[in-house]
Design a protein around this motif. Structure first.
Motif, PDB file in Angstrom:
ATOM      1  N   VAL A 189      -9.443   0.419  17.194  1.00 52.06           N
ATOM      2  CA  VAL A 189      -8.831   0.595  15.825  1.00 52.06           C
ATOM      3  C   VAL A 189      -7.088   0.654  15.904  1.00 52.06           C
ATOM      4  N   GLN A 190      -6.615   0.479  14.700  1.00 53.04           N
ATOM      5  CA  GLN A 190      -5.124   0.751  14.602  1.00 53.04           C
ATOM      6  C   GLN A 190      -5.052   1.735  13.700  1.00 53.04           C
ATOM      7  N   ILE A 191      -4.498   2.926  14.112  1.00 53.60           N
ATOM      8  CA  ILE A 191      -4.206   4.112  13.347  1.00 53.60           C
ATOM      9  C   ILE A 191      -2.744   4.112  12.744  1.00 53.60           C
ATOM     10  N   LYS A 194       3.404   5.283  16.297  1.00 55.45           N
ATOM     11  CA  LYS A 194       2.662   4.013  16.484  1.00 55.45           C
ATOM     12  C   LYS A 194       2.735   3.836  17.910  1.00 55.45           C
ATOM     13  N   GLY A 243      -1.901   9.337  14.057  1.00 54.49           N
ATOM     14  CA  GLY A 243      -1.321   8.217  13.094  1.00 54.49           C
ATOM     15  C   GLY A 243       0.102   8.694  12.547  1.00 54.49           C
ATOM     16  N   ASN A 300      -1.504   5.456   9.881  1.00 56.98           N
ATOM     17  CA  ASN A 300      -0.905   6.538   9.169  1.00 56.98           C
ATOM     18  C   ASN A 300      -2.098   7.632   9.345  1.00 56.98           C
ATOM     19  N   ARG A 333       0.903  -1.276  -0.047  1.00 50.39           N
ATOM     20  CA  ARG A 333       0.156   0.052  -0.059  1.00 50.39           C
ATOM     21  C   ARG A 333       0.937   1.092   0.060  1.00 50.39           C
ATOM     22  N   ALA A 383      -9.364   9.197   7.531  1.00 50.24           N
ATOM     23  CA  ALA A 383     -10.742   8.713   7.053  1.00 50.24           C
ATOM     24  C   ALA A 383     -11.400   8.372   8.361  1.00 50.24           C
ATOM     25  N   LEU A 384     -11.103   8.198   9.456  1.00 47.48           N
ATOM     26  CA  LEU A 384     -11.774   8.137  10.574  1.00 47.48           C
ATOM     27  C   LEU A 384     -12.605   9.217  10.989  1.00 47.48           C
ATOM     28  N   SER A 405      -3.600   9.313   7.138  1.00 44.88           N
ATOM     29  CA  SER A 405      -4.494   9.364   6.048  1.00 44.88           C
ATOM     30  C   SER A 405      -5.777   8.215   6.834  1.00 44.88           C
ATOM     31  N   THR A 406      -5.417   7.189   7.430  1.00 45.57           N
ATOM     32  CA  THR A 406      -6.208   6.359   8.294  1.00 45.57           C
ATOM     33  C   THR A 406      -6.940   7.074   9.230  1.00 45.57           C
TER      34      THR A 406
END
Lengths: 351, 521
Positions: free
Chosen positions: B80-82, B67, B64, B84, A351, B90-91, B86-87
């Motif tokens: 949830v695992q964030i 880590k 994100g 980066n 990705r 998106a959330l 962009s994740t």
């Protein structure tokens, strides 16, 4: 897809591990290379890396080759620490050799203790003069020294070519483009009877010691480090960048000039159309492989010198092409740069 | 200043974001340990703590950028695992950073388009920017070039960029540190509006008064752990600060009844014509510094402070030598070393890379500006022992928390490094000390210490110039105050005869006037 992303924190000890990793990877790649060429890897590696230094004569030859590499590597490291990218050492070496050699040829019929010191001074002046051009262009016009110093190398080589086909050509040399042989007073004395190892090696060791003191004790070395690591802090403290740029070029020019002289007044004993097999460029690898530290550079110079000897030996014993030396040096630099990148960044797959 | 709070509007009780047992370790530093945090929808939640307490690390994990090494993050009931940013986006997590990442040469709309998903940046973006900026009271012209905007306007770009993505949680890292009091009030209105629409806001700030007025809840971190969850309105600024520091706060005390001497350092009609199109030109700046007096210069970032500092420190030279005069010496053409020889001392704004070299040890950093004047070298050879003694004395006298002077400057927290830099300059006994943003990003304890050090220095007869955006700081230490705005320095007023509001109006004056079609603000 593969992405490269910065590591949150780079491991400090890896900075010193990188050269070791690079050498190991070069060996492995070398084994693969030898196998592809149909050689037994064991024999080939022995021929390349062990046989050349298995005799006392071989060790002294190693030091002969390491002399210019150490001198130039140490000289360049000063500039590299200050973010001065002088990559024109080959040209500075050539002009230094010509200037020193010119003194030798001027006195070719004479003997005297004063000839050699004059040659050394002339070679320093010659190397400095050639380095002064990019230094001036950078500090006056902000011209990129990478381009100017590199291009001046080719100019320097053409100057050599002109002189050796013209004014410096031996009048009794049957038209060969070579100078007269230097007189005994114009040759670096050998350190051990019957071997080629000469006084230039002492210059190299002195340069290592001098630069080591410069960086560990002296305010100039301190200023150079500050300017390389934090240019704004250097400006804040009032360190003059132009002065340090000039100084870096002058040190590299002087060291390269003496390195050039140590070839013509050392193993060559005269001026020939190709004075150096690219020592000025190889020394860039040496400087980085040695982590810009004088002692590291000394070790790296020995390793690179070995690659020259090993390459010659492989040509003779294994009928391998001359290019094998360049291949090994190139692989070493490639793996070193690769390791350095991977210390600061990591690869992410997908990705 | 701040409108009535609408408490009790936070009716939903199920947290939008829950952190459980979050842990993050850096080499040699446990940045977060067993951190629990619950943020409700519509809640303005303050994250408080000294520098190095782990606030930034925590929000970077939520966004994100980093880590976590352990623990759980639960978003709207789901673990949830964030991985980066962009994740995170998106959330529905948006973040406004303390330092903006804007391209000066591009317009507002172009900058916004670069930072959002491509499906949002298509045609009609300009209209959507206008819509959002109007409905949230964030006036912004999408066609203007960023280089012509004030810092407050630039921050609006970042906020609008987040709002276009309709976040459920907005993280703001020290948003008011770059704003005038008036601009900050406008921001608070926007935040309250968002809160009333159900957007949760995680708010990092050092300004305890604004947190008391704005935030519904506060989580206080110290050394990477949560030490308290409280309702900031029920606390005083002092009690909050003491929870952050874990000790009693002593604020700086001005020395009263000092004799203020004659002018020692004089700047007359200093003007510059910068080569850089984005730099501010100084316009006939004149002032004098008197023995024993602290002169404060207020102003928003980017109004000529750094240009003025460069001129005073000698990093840039004046066109005319005698526009800067130190005890009768025309110094305008002197470099930094010569100016230090005359008894000037400087503390720049940036600690890492300007005031100190990050990858050098503390003692080497002590040598950086003191080597010449303090006899720390002999024919150019560094006297290592003497330099180390000098650095150790600073560490001791200025209470610098460090594992030792052999450690790199970058290993210190902002407050401790600033104390070291300040100490390095003060221990050279300057006749004139010029400091820019002395407590920017510094924790409350170190800030109070630095203020006291400046006051004590003036009490010994040194002339001190403090250039700062922080009005509380200027009023705490200054005897006289002037305002710098767009390269012009106002007349100075005794600090006792003016107020934060008056200075604040002067600071924002020119920008406000521009926006309101020339009407004076």
């Amino acid at each position: 897809m593969i992405r490269i992303e910065a590591r949150p924190e780079a491991a400090a000890n890896m900075v010193y591990a990188a050269p070791v990793i690079a050498v190991t990877l070069t060996m492995i790649a070398g084994i693969v290379l030898f196998m592809i060429m149909g050689q037994s890897p064991g024999v080939a590696l022995y021929t390349f890396f062990v046989e050349p230094v298995s005799t006392f004569d071989g060790v002294t030859e190693l030091l002969v080759k390491a002399t210019p590499l150490t001198l130039i590597g140490v000289g360049l490291s000063v500039g590299f620490r200050a973010n001065v990218w002088n990559i024109g050492a080959e040209g500075q070496l050539t002009i230094g050799a010509l200037a020193g050699g010119a003194v030798a040829l001027y006195f070719y019929e004479m003997e005297g203790f004063y000839i050699l010191p004059l040659m050394v001074l002339a070679s320093i002046a010659g190397g400095m003069a050639w380095a002064a051009i990019p230094a001036f262009l950078r500090s006056k016009f902000n011209a990129n020294e990478i381009l100017t110093s590199l291009m001046l190398t080719y100019v320097g080589l053409l100057v050599l070519s002109y002189l050796i086909h013209g004014p410096m050509k031996d009048p009794d040399g049957q038209g060969f483009p070579e100078s007269r042989l230097f007189s005994d007073s114009a040759l670096f004395p050998v350190l051990i009877e019957d071997y080629r190892l000469h006084m230039g090696w002492l210059f190299a060791l002195a340069a290592v010691a001098a630069v080591w003191v410069l960086f560990s004790r002296h305010v100039i070395g301190f200023q150079i480090r500050v300017i390389g690591m934090a240019p704004r802090a250097a400006a804040f403290a009032g360190f003059e960048e132009k002065k340090l740029v000039w100084l870096s070029f002058m040190i590299a020019g002087a060291a390269s000039g003496v390195a050039g002289l140590s070839e013509v007044a050392g193993p060559l004993g005269q001026i020939v159309p190709s004075i150096s097999p690219g020592y000025g460029f190889t020394a860039i690898i040496v400087a980085f492989l040695g982590r810009l530290h004088p002692l590291g550079i000394l070790m790296a110079a020995l390793l690179m010198a070995l690659s020259y000897l090993g390459g010659e030996n492989a040509q003779i014993s294994l009928n391998m092409p001359n290019a094998v030396t360049g291949v090994f040096q190139g692989m070493l630099l490639f793996f070193l740069l690769g390791s350095d990148v991977l210390i600061k960044y990591r690869l992410r797959f997908g990705r | 200043m701040i409108g009535a709070r609408k408490k009790g509007e936070v009716v939903e009780t199920k947290p939008l974001l829950s952190l459980r047992n979050i842990r993050k370790e850096f080499p040699g530093c446990l940045a977060n340990d067993e951190v629990d945090l619950d943020v409700l929808p519509g809640e303005i939640h303050a994250l408080l703590g000294e520098n190095g307490a782990g606030k930034s690390t925590l929000v970077k994990m939520i966004y994100g950028v980093l880590k976590p090494d352990g623990g759980e993050m639960i978003w709207a009931g789901q673990a949830v695992q964030i991985a980066n940013p962009s994740t995170a986006r998106a959330l529905g997590v948006g973040m406004v950073f303390q330092h903006f990442s804007l391209f000066e040469a591009l317009t507002v709309a172009e900058n916004i388009a670069l930072g959002i998903p491509p499906e949002l940046s298509g045609p009609g973006l300009e209209d959507r920017i206008i819509d959002v900026s109007k409905s949230y009271g964030l006036p912004l012209d999408p066609y203007r070039g960023v280089h012509s905007l004030s810092v407050g306007e630039r921050q609006r770009i970042e906020i609008v960029r987040c709002l276009l993505q309709k976040p459920k949680l907005l993280i703001m890292d020290e948003p008011t540190s770059v704003l005038t009091p008036q601009e900050a009030d406008k921001l608070f209105e926007t935040l309250q509006r968002l809160s009333s629409e159900g957007v949760a806001i995680l708010y990092i700030s050092h300004r305890l008064e604004e947190i008391r007025k704005l935030c519904h809840k506060a989580t206080i971190l110290r050394l990477g752990r949560v030490v308290s969850d409280c309702d900031p309105a029920q606390e005083t600024a002092r009690s909050l600060a003491e929870m952050m520091m874990g000790s009693d706060l002593t604020s700086a005390v001005k020395a009263e009844g000092r004799a203020i001497g004659e002018a020692r350092f004089k700047v007359s009609a200093l003007s510059t014509t910068p080569d850089d199109p984005f730099a501010v030109a100084l316009k006939k700046v004149s002032f004098e510094l008197k023995n024993g007096e602290i002169f404060g210069v207020a102003g928003l970032a980017g109004n000529g402070q750094s240009e003025l500092m460069d001129m005073l420190s000698g990093e840039a030279l004046a066109s005319n030598a005698d526009v800067i005069v130190m005890e009768g010496h025309a110094t305008g053409h002197m470099g930094p070393e010569e100016r230090r020889d005359l008894g000037l001392g400087f503390v720049p704004e940036e600690r890492l890379g300007h005031g100190a070299v990050p990858d050098m040890t503390l003692w080497e950093n002590g040598f950086l500006t003191a080597g010449r004047g303090q006899g720390l070298m002999n024919n150019g050879f560094i006297k290592t022992d003497k330099t180390k003694d000098f650095a150790n004395a600073i560490v001791e006298r200025f209470n610098v928390k460090t594992a030792g002077i052999e450690h790199h400057a970058s290993s210190l927290s902002g407050g401790n490094l600033q104390k070291f830099i300040m100490g390095r300059e003060i221990d050279q006994n300057p006749k004139v000390l010029i400091v820019l943003q002395p407590t920017w990003g510094v924790d409350a304890g170190s800030a109070a210490f630095i203020h006291q050090a400046l006051i004590d220095l003036a009490a010994q007869g040194t002339a001190v110039l403090v250039i700062s955006q922080d009005l509380d700081e200027l009023f705490a230490v200054s005897d006289r105050i002037a305002v710098i705005s767009e390269g012009r320095l106002s007349e100075s007023t005794p600090a006792t005869e003016t107020t934060v509001e008056q200075i604040g109006l002067l600071m924002g004056g020119l920008h406000e006037a521009e926006q309101h079609g020339g009407q004076a603000a």
